[in-house]
Scaffold this motif. Sequence first.
Motif, mmCIF file in Angstrom:
data_model
loop_
_atom_site.group_PDB
_atom_site.id
_atom_site.type_symbol
_atom_site.label_atom_id
_atom_site.label_comp_id
_atom_site.label_asym_id
_atom_site.label_seq_id
_atom_site.Cartn_x
_atom_site.Cartn_y
_atom_site.Cartn_z
ATOM 1 N N TYR A 57 -2.615 5.795 -0.305
ATOM 2 C CA TYR A 57 -2.316 4.438 0.160
ATOM 3 C C TYR A 57 -3.061 3.454 -0.749
ATOM 4 C CZ TYR A 57 -0.971 7.154 4.276
ATOM 5 O OH TYR A 57 -0.412 8.077 5.118
ATOM 6 N N TYR A 102 0.812 -1.221 0.000
ATOM 7 C CA TYR A 102 0.000 0.000 0.000
ATOM 8 C C TYR A 102 0.852 1.281 0.000
ATOM 9 C CZ TYR A 102 0.791 -0.782 5.020
ATOM 10 O OH TYR A 102 1.364 -1.026 6.244
ATOM 11 N N LEU A 103 2.171 1.129 0.056
ATOM 12 C CA LEU A 103 3.062 2.298 0.019
ATOM 13 C C LEU A 103 3.778 2.335 -1.330
ATOM 14 C CD1 LEU A 103 4.535 2.223 3.642
ATOM 15 C CD2 LEU A 103 2.732 3.714 2.753
ATOM 16 N N GLY A 142 4.082 7.534 1.149
ATOM 17 C CA GLY A 142 2.738 7.654 1.713
ATOM 18 C C GLY A 142 2.089 8.994 1.415
#
Length: 341
Positions: A329, A203-204, A305
């Motif tokens: 994200y 997610y980064l 992020g």
Amino acid sequence: MRKKRTQNKRKKKNKKSYAVKNAAYIAAVIIVAVGAIILALGGETEKTGYLKSDSQKICKDESVILKVFNGTEMCEMNLSEYLNGVVSAEMPASYETEALKAQALAARSYTLYKMKNGGCAKYKGADICTSPGHCQAYLSEEELKSAWKDNFEKYSEKIAQAIEETDGYVITYNGEVIDALYSASCAGITEDSENVFSYAVPYLKSVESEDNAEDERVFTFKKDELISKLKEVYADIAVNGELKNEIEIISHYESGRASDVRIGNTRISAQKLRSILKLSSTMFEIKADADSVSFICKGYGHGVGLSQVGANGYAKKGMTAEQIVCHYYTGVRVEKLDNYI
């Protein structure tokens, strides 16, 4: 006479039958309407992640107690109190409300991720610390009064609103609270986590950001000063001749950030160089002459992020806090805290 009585009975029977049918019809309409409302609310919940209605709102921040190392001692405070100090310190209170709400979601998620994964690695026994270089920045009420002066009441209410309207919600990936990293600005594009922290997080991932029109920051060093700083880490470094021939960026990441730099006889990662020289970012160009070098930097921070400047830019364009965090994200959801604490 009998025929008339029979007709009257039929009329009464018809009226009764009509009333029953009418009542059944009304009941069916009500059931369908209620069902439609429930379905609509359910669909909206799925779409937006969290409801803003007070009747639906959950409040969990005050029930979470943190052990916080404040720089001098360990203290306890609830998550609501802690987040007020963090959001106030980490993001300008003049930013858009939806940006502040996105920051609150990120800060809450980051804090709970720390709690669930061993706490603060720097201070034993602490869930988190108030060092911005290690965990998250934090300002007390007294410090905020000094910083905000006449705007204290207005800004305090604005920050409290951002925290209250997201109270009880976190950012998740595959059902787990995420390590919601963020930085001040990213010069138009964020960075993959593996290019900064040496580990990949799904997610980064690098995404475009609404903050590419920002001022440059220039860091200039004389040759002797530069070598002196570098020798503290690289004792064998040697720079012979004019500096302009001895320093260059030898590789970049796809984002445009520097990956590795050659200085004299030594190859140095841009992240390490940024740390040694205290540069604002690794999104830099190098300009050197015989006896000095300048690093022209864009962005501020590691760039992984959420970008705070970018979040404010998106909020000005009408994006909600949830839309903002789901942009920065990759593949995340905003969900109730109940499942995670």
